[in-house]
Write a protein that holds these residues in place. Structure first.
Motif, short mmCIF file in Angstrom:
data_model
loop_
_atom_site.label_atom_id
_atom_site.label_comp_id
_atom_site.label_asym_id
_atom_site.label_seq_id
_atom_site.Cartn_x
_atom_site.Cartn_y
_atom_site.Cartn_z
N ALA A 192 9.47 0.36 3.31
CA ALA A 192 9.31 1.79 3.07
C ALA A 192 7.87 2.20 3.33
N GLY A 193 7.68 3.53 3.47
CA GLY A 193 6.33 4.06 3.59
C GLY A 193 6.13 4.90 4.84
N GLY A 195 -2.59 2.32 9.59
CA GLY A 195 -3.21 2.76 8.35
C GLY A 195 -4.66 2.38 8.23
N TYR A 196 -5.36 2.23 9.36
CA TYR A 196 -6.74 1.75 9.37
C TYR A 196 -7.71 2.91 9.17
N ARG A 248 0.84 -1.19 0.00
CA ARG A 248 0.00 0.00 0.00
C ARG A 248 0.88 1.25 0.00
N PRO A 249 1.74 1.40 -1.00
CA PRO A 249 2.58 2.61 -1.05
C PRO A 249 1.72 3.84 -1.35
N ALA A 285 1.53 7.25 -5.00
CA ALA A 285 2.30 6.05 -5.33
C ALA A 285 2.57 5.96 -6.83
N TYR A 286 1.58 6.29 -7.64
CA TYR A 286 1.74 6.25 -9.10
C TYR A 286 2.75 7.28 -9.56
N ARG A 287 2.67 8.46 -8.98
CA ARG A 287 3.57 9.55 -9.38
C ARG A 287 5.02 9.24 -9.01
#
Length: 307
Positions: A47-48, A98-99, A34-35, A226-228
Protein backbone atom coordinates in the motif's frame (compact mmCIF):
# COMPACT_ATOMS: atom_id res chain seq x y z
CA UNK A 1 14.37 -10.59 -52.94
CA UNK A 2 17.59 -10.32 -50.94
CA UNK A 3 16.83 -6.66 -50.11
CA UNK A 4 13.35 -7.65 -48.92
CA UNK A 5 14.79 -10.44 -46.75
CA UNK A 6 17.40 -8.08 -45.30
CA UNK A 7 14.73 -5.49 -44.47
CA UNK A 8 12.52 -8.17 -42.95
CA UNK A 9 15.41 -9.42 -40.79
CA UNK A 10 16.18 -5.94 -39.48
CA UNK A 11 12.49 -5.35 -38.75
CA UNK A 12 12.20 -8.67 -36.95
CA UNK A 13 15.24 -7.88 -34.80
CA UNK A 14 13.89 -4.44 -33.89
CA UNK A 15 10.48 -5.88 -33.07
CA UNK A 16 12.05 -8.55 -30.88
CA UNK A 17 14.20 -5.94 -29.12
CA UNK A 18 11.17 -3.73 -28.48
CA UNK A 19 9.16 -6.68 -27.17
CA UNK A 20 12.01 -7.65 -24.86
CA UNK A 21 12.22 -4.09 -23.49
CA UNK A 22 8.48 -4.10 -22.86
CA UNK A 23 8.79 -7.39 -20.97
CA UNK A 24 11.67 -6.08 -18.85
CA UNK A 25 10.25 -5.04 -15.45
CA UNK A 26 10.60 -1.50 -14.21
CA UNK A 27 12.40 -2.10 -10.93
CA UNK A 28 11.74 0.48 -8.23
CA UNK A 29 13.06 0.39 -4.67
CA UNK A 30 10.66 1.52 -1.94
CA UNK A 31 10.95 1.75 1.84
CA UNK A 32 8.80 -0.98 3.39
CA UNK A 33 7.74 1.08 6.41
CA UNK A 34 6.97 4.65 5.39
CA UNK A 35 3.17 4.96 5.31
CA UNK A 36 1.26 6.56 3.71
CA UNK A 37 4.02 6.75 1.06
CA UNK A 38 4.86 3.05 1.01
CA UNK A 39 4.17 0.01 3.20
CA UNK A 40 4.92 -3.69 2.83
CA UNK A 41 3.93 -6.00 5.68
CA UNK A 42 3.51 -9.75 5.78
CA UNK A 43 -0.10 -10.82 5.34
CA UNK A 44 -1.21 -7.42 4.07
CA UNK A 45 -1.38 -6.02 0.53
CA UNK A 46 1.29 -3.52 -0.48
CA UNK A 47 0.00 0.00 0.00
CA UNK A 48 0.91 3.66 -0.25
CA UNK A 49 1.12 6.63 -2.56
CA UNK A 50 4.51 5.60 -3.99
CA UNK A 51 3.17 2.12 -4.74
CA UNK A 52 0.21 3.53 -6.68
CA UNK A 53 2.42 6.03 -8.49
CA UNK A 54 4.96 3.34 -9.43
CA UNK A 55 2.13 1.26 -10.89
CA UNK A 56 0.92 4.24 -12.91
CA UNK A 57 4.44 5.03 -14.19
CA UNK A 58 5.06 1.42 -15.22
CA UNK A 59 1.73 1.33 -17.04
CA UNK A 60 2.60 4.51 -18.95
CA UNK A 61 5.94 2.98 -19.94
CA UNK A 62 4.25 -0.26 -20.99
CA UNK A 63 6.36 -2.33 -18.61
CA UNK A 64 5.55 -4.64 -15.71
CA UNK A 65 6.45 -3.31 -12.27
CA UNK A 66 8.80 -5.03 -9.83
CA UNK A 67 9.15 -3.42 -6.40
CA UNK A 68 12.29 -4.11 -4.40
CA UNK A 69 11.36 -3.52 -0.77
CA UNK A 70 14.05 -2.41 1.65
CA UNK A 71 14.26 -1.48 5.30
CA UNK A 72 15.95 1.77 6.21
CA UNK A 73 18.00 1.62 9.41
CA UNK A 74 20.45 4.41 10.06
CA UNK A 75 23.82 3.84 11.69
CA UNK A 76 27.17 5.62 11.69
CA UNK A 77 28.05 4.06 8.33
CA UNK A 78 24.81 4.76 6.52
CA UNK A 79 22.28 7.38 5.45
CA UNK A 80 19.28 7.58 3.09
CA UNK A 81 21.65 8.83 0.39
CA UNK A 82 24.10 5.95 0.81
CA UNK A 83 21.33 3.37 1.09
CA UNK A 84 19.68 4.53 -2.14
CA UNK A 85 23.04 4.69 -3.92
CA UNK A 86 24.01 1.20 -2.79
CA UNK A 87 20.71 -0.30 -3.94
CA UNK A 88 21.01 1.36 -7.34
CA UNK A 89 24.71 0.62 -7.77
CA UNK A 90 24.14 -3.05 -6.91
CA UNK A 91 21.46 -3.29 -9.59
CA UNK A 92 18.64 -4.01 -7.13
CA UNK A 93 16.52 -1.41 -8.89
CA UNK A 94 16.73 1.31 -11.53
CA UNK A 95 14.90 3.92 -9.41
CA UNK A 96 14.41 4.68 -5.75
CA UNK A 97 11.05 6.31 -5.00
CA UNK A 98 10.06 8.87 -2.38
CA UNK A 99 13.56 10.39 -2.36
CA UNK A 100 13.95 13.81 -0.74
CA UNK A 101 15.42 16.10 -3.40
CA UNK A 102 18.02 18.28 -1.70
CA UNK A 103 21.46 19.41 -2.80
CA UNK A 104 22.94 17.52 0.15
CA UNK A 105 21.27 14.26 -0.87
CA UNK A 106 22.45 14.43 -4.48
CA UNK A 107 26.14 15.32 -4.10
CA UNK A 108 28.79 12.79 -5.07
CA UNK A 109 29.27 10.59 -2.00
CA UNK A 110 32.40 11.13 0.03
CA UNK A 111 32.69 7.37 0.52
CA UNK A 112 33.65 4.99 -2.29
CA UNK A 113 31.62 2.08 -0.91
CA UNK A 114 28.66 1.48 1.39
CA UNK A 115 26.70 -1.42 2.82
CA UNK A 116 23.30 -2.32 1.46
CA UNK A 117 20.27 -1.76 3.68
CA UNK A 118 18.25 -4.84 4.56
CA UNK A 119 16.11 -5.74 1.56
CA UNK A 120 13.63 -8.44 0.62
CA UNK A 121 15.55 -11.51 -0.50
CA UNK A 122 18.87 -10.43 1.03
CA UNK A 123 21.32 -13.19 1.95
CA UNK A 124 23.83 -13.25 4.77
CA UNK A 125 26.56 -12.29 2.29
CA UNK A 126 24.45 -9.34 1.08
CA UNK A 127 24.34 -8.00 4.63
CA UNK A 128 28.11 -8.18 4.96
CA UNK A 129 29.44 -6.90 1.68
CA UNK A 130 30.05 -3.34 0.55
CA UNK A 131 29.01 -1.90 -2.82
CA UNK A 132 31.00 0.50 -5.00
CA UNK A 133 28.94 3.68 -5.24
CA UNK A 134 27.92 5.70 -8.29
CA UNK A 135 26.55 9.21 -8.77
CA UNK A 136 22.85 9.94 -8.26
CA UNK A 137 20.59 11.79 -10.69
CA UNK A 138 17.04 12.95 -9.84
CA UNK A 139 13.75 12.92 -11.69
CA UNK A 140 11.45 15.89 -11.63
CA UNK A 141 9.63 16.11 -8.28
CA UNK A 142 6.12 14.73 -7.86
CA UNK A 143 5.09 15.71 -4.31
CA UNK A 144 5.99 18.36 -1.73
CA UNK A 145 6.84 17.13 1.75
CA UNK A 146 6.57 19.85 4.44
CA UNK A 147 7.00 19.99 8.18
CA UNK A 148 3.86 20.92 10.10
CA UNK A 149 3.00 21.89 13.67
CA UNK A 150 0.70 19.45 15.47
CA UNK A 151 -1.33 20.51 18.49
CA UNK A 152 -2.37 18.48 21.52
CA UNK A 153 -5.91 18.38 22.93
CA UNK A 154 -5.30 21.15 25.48
CA UNK A 155 -4.47 23.76 22.82
CA UNK A 156 -6.78 22.74 19.97
CA UNK A 157 -7.70 25.68 17.80
CA UNK A 158 -4.65 27.75 18.70
CA UNK A 159 -3.58 29.78 15.67
CA UNK A 160 -0.04 29.09 14.49
CA UNK A 161 1.31 31.38 11.79
CA UNK A 162 5.00 31.09 12.65
CA UNK A 163 7.33 29.09 14.86
CA UNK A 164 7.35 32.03 17.27
CA UNK A 165 3.69 31.34 18.06
CA UNK A 166 4.83 28.21 19.90
CA UNK A 167 6.24 30.32 22.72
CA UNK A 168 4.69 29.39 26.06
CA UNK A 169 3.68 25.90 24.92
CA UNK A 170 5.13 22.62 26.18
CA UNK A 171 7.03 21.35 23.14
CA UNK A 172 8.19 17.79 22.44
CA UNK A 173 10.58 16.83 19.67
CA UNK A 174 12.59 13.77 18.69
CA UNK A 175 16.32 14.06 19.26
CA UNK A 176 18.36 14.50 16.10
CA UNK A 177 15.38 15.15 13.85
CA UNK A 178 14.94 18.03 11.42
CA UNK A 179 12.24 19.39 13.73
CA UNK A 180 14.76 19.34 16.57
CA UNK A 181 17.18 21.52 14.60
CA UNK A 182 14.42 23.96 13.64
CA UNK A 183 13.03 24.42 17.15
CA UNK A 184 16.36 24.50 18.95
CA UNK A 185 17.88 27.15 16.68
CA UNK A 186 14.80 29.34 16.26
CA UNK A 187 15.49 32.98 17.12
CA UNK A 188 18.83 32.17 18.75
CA UNK A 189 17.37 29.48 20.98
CA UNK A 190 14.33 31.33 22.30
CA UNK A 191 12.30 28.12 22.64
CA UNK A 192 14.96 25.88 24.20
CA UNK A 193 13.60 26.00 27.74
CA UNK A 194 10.18 24.82 26.52
CA UNK A 195 11.48 21.78 24.64
CA UNK A 196 11.53 18.18 25.86
CA UNK A 197 13.59 15.74 23.80
CA UNK A 198 12.25 12.25 23.15
CA UNK A 199 14.22 9.30 21.79
CA UNK A 200 13.05 7.96 18.39
CA UNK A 201 12.04 4.30 18.57
CA UNK A 202 11.80 4.36 22.35
CA UNK A 203 9.42 7.21 23.13
CA UNK A 204 6.02 7.61 21.48
CA UNK A 205 5.97 11.25 20.39
CA UNK A 206 2.45 11.36 18.99
CA UNK A 207 1.09 9.17 21.76
CA UNK A 208 2.48 11.59 24.34
CA UNK A 209 0.90 14.48 22.46
CA UNK A 210 -2.42 12.62 22.36
CA UNK A 211 -2.32 12.07 26.12
CA UNK A 212 -1.79 15.77 26.71
CA UNK A 213 1.72 15.34 28.12
CA UNK A 214 2.85 18.05 25.68
CA UNK A 215 1.14 20.78 23.70
CA UNK A 216 2.84 20.78 20.31
CA UNK A 217 5.47 19.25 18.06
CA UNK A 218 6.92 19.76 14.58
CA UNK A 219 7.02 16.72 12.27
CA UNK A 220 6.69 15.64 8.66
CA UNK A 221 3.10 16.01 7.46
CA UNK A 222 3.02 12.51 5.93
CA UNK A 223 3.86 11.03 9.30
CA UNK A 224 0.75 12.61 10.79
CA UNK A 225 -1.28 11.22 7.88
CA UNK A 226 -0.02 7.75 8.82
CA UNK A 227 -0.85 8.25 12.51
CA UNK A 228 -4.31 9.58 11.74
CA UNK A 229 -5.08 6.56 9.54
CA UNK A 230 -4.44 4.24 12.51
CA UNK A 231 -6.00 6.59 15.09
CA UNK A 232 -8.97 8.22 13.30
CA UNK A 233 -10.40 9.50 16.60
CA UNK A 234 -7.18 11.18 17.73
CA UNK A 235 -7.42 14.50 19.56
CA UNK A 236 -4.14 15.59 17.95
CA UNK A 237 -4.82 18.14 15.21
CA UNK A 238 -2.83 19.73 12.42
CA UNK A 239 -2.42 23.47 12.91
CA UNK A 240 -2.48 24.19 9.17
CA UNK A 241 0.93 25.84 9.45
CA UNK A 242 3.71 24.51 7.20
CA UNK A 243 7.31 25.39 7.96
CA UNK A 244 8.50 27.41 4.92
CA UNK A 245 11.52 25.20 4.23
CA UNK A 246 10.34 21.85 2.89
CA UNK A 247 11.59 19.32 0.37
CA UNK A 248 10.12 17.89 -2.79
CA UNK A 249 10.22 14.14 -3.30
CA UNK A 250 10.89 12.34 -6.54
CA UNK A 251 12.74 9.40 -8.03
CA UNK A 252 16.49 9.03 -8.06
CA UNK A 253 18.58 6.82 -10.32
CA UNK A 254 22.18 6.54 -11.37
CA UNK A 255 23.69 9.19 -13.61
CA UNK A 256 24.04 7.84 -17.14
CA UNK A 257 20.57 6.29 -17.20
CA UNK A 258 19.12 9.38 -18.86
CA UNK A 259 16.85 7.55 -21.31
CA UNK A 260 14.86 5.96 -18.50
CA UNK A 261 14.71 9.19 -16.51
CA UNK A 262 13.44 11.09 -19.56
CA UNK A 263 10.66 8.53 -19.99
CA UNK A 264 9.78 8.70 -16.29
CA UNK A 265 9.72 12.52 -16.37
CA UNK A 266 7.41 12.44 -19.38
CA UNK A 267 5.05 10.06 -17.58
CA UNK A 268 5.12 12.20 -14.43
CA UNK A 269 4.33 15.35 -16.41
CA UNK A 270 1.38 13.65 -18.11
CA UNK A 271 -0.01 12.23 -14.87
CA UNK A 272 0.33 15.59 -13.10
CA UNK A 273 -1.38 17.45 -15.95
CA UNK A 274 -4.29 14.99 -15.81
CA UNK A 275 -4.65 15.41 -12.05
CA UNK A 276 -3.85 11.72 -11.57
CA UNK A 277 -1.00 12.21 -9.06
CA UNK A 278 -3.21 14.23 -6.72
CA UNK A 279 -5.90 11.53 -7.04
CA UNK A 280 -3.39 8.83 -6.09
CA UNK A 281 -2.39 10.86 -3.04
CA UNK A 282 -5.99 11.11 -1.90
CA UNK A 283 -6.52 7.40 -2.51
CA UNK A 284 -3.51 6.60 -0.30
CA UNK A 285 -4.61 8.89 2.52
CA UNK A 286 -1.82 11.38 1.88
CA UNK A 287 -2.32 15.11 2.30
CA UNK A 288 -1.04 15.78 -1.20
CA UNK A 289 0.76 19.04 -1.96
CA UNK A 290 2.17 19.61 -5.46
CA UNK A 291 5.92 20.23 -5.88
CA UNK A 292 7.23 23.72 -5.16
CA UNK A 293 10.18 25.75 -6.33
CA UNK A 294 13.04 25.26 -5.99
CA UNK A 295 12.74 21.72 -7.33
CA UNK A 296 15.89 20.77 -5.41
CA UNK A 297 16.30 22.35 -1.99
CA UNK A 298 19.80 23.63 -1.32
CA UNK A 299 21.79 23.92 1.91
CA UNK A 300 18.96 22.98 4.25
CA UNK A 301 20.85 23.40 7.50
CA UNK A 302 22.20 26.84 6.59
CA UNK A 303 18.68 28.03 5.77
CA UNK A 304 17.34 26.75 9.10
CA UNK A 305 20.12 28.24 11.23
CA UNK A 306 19.80 31.63 9.53
CA UNK A 307 16.07 31.92 10.14
Amino acid sequence: MRAWLAAWSVGAILAATTAHAADDPLRICLDEDRPPLSAHHRGKPDAGFDVLLAQAIAQRLGRPLAIQWFESKLDEDSSPQLEANALLSDGRCALVGGYALTTDSLVKPGMKTARLPDFAGATRDDRRRRVALGVLAPSQPYVYSPMTVLLGPKVQGRKIGDIGDLAGLRLAIETGSLGDAILMTFDKGRLIDSITHLVPGRDDLLGALQRGDYDATLIDLARFDAYRAVHPDTAVTASGYYYPIGANRGYVGLAGNGELMDAVNKALAELAAEGKIAELGKQAGLTYLPPREPAILGEVWTKIIQR
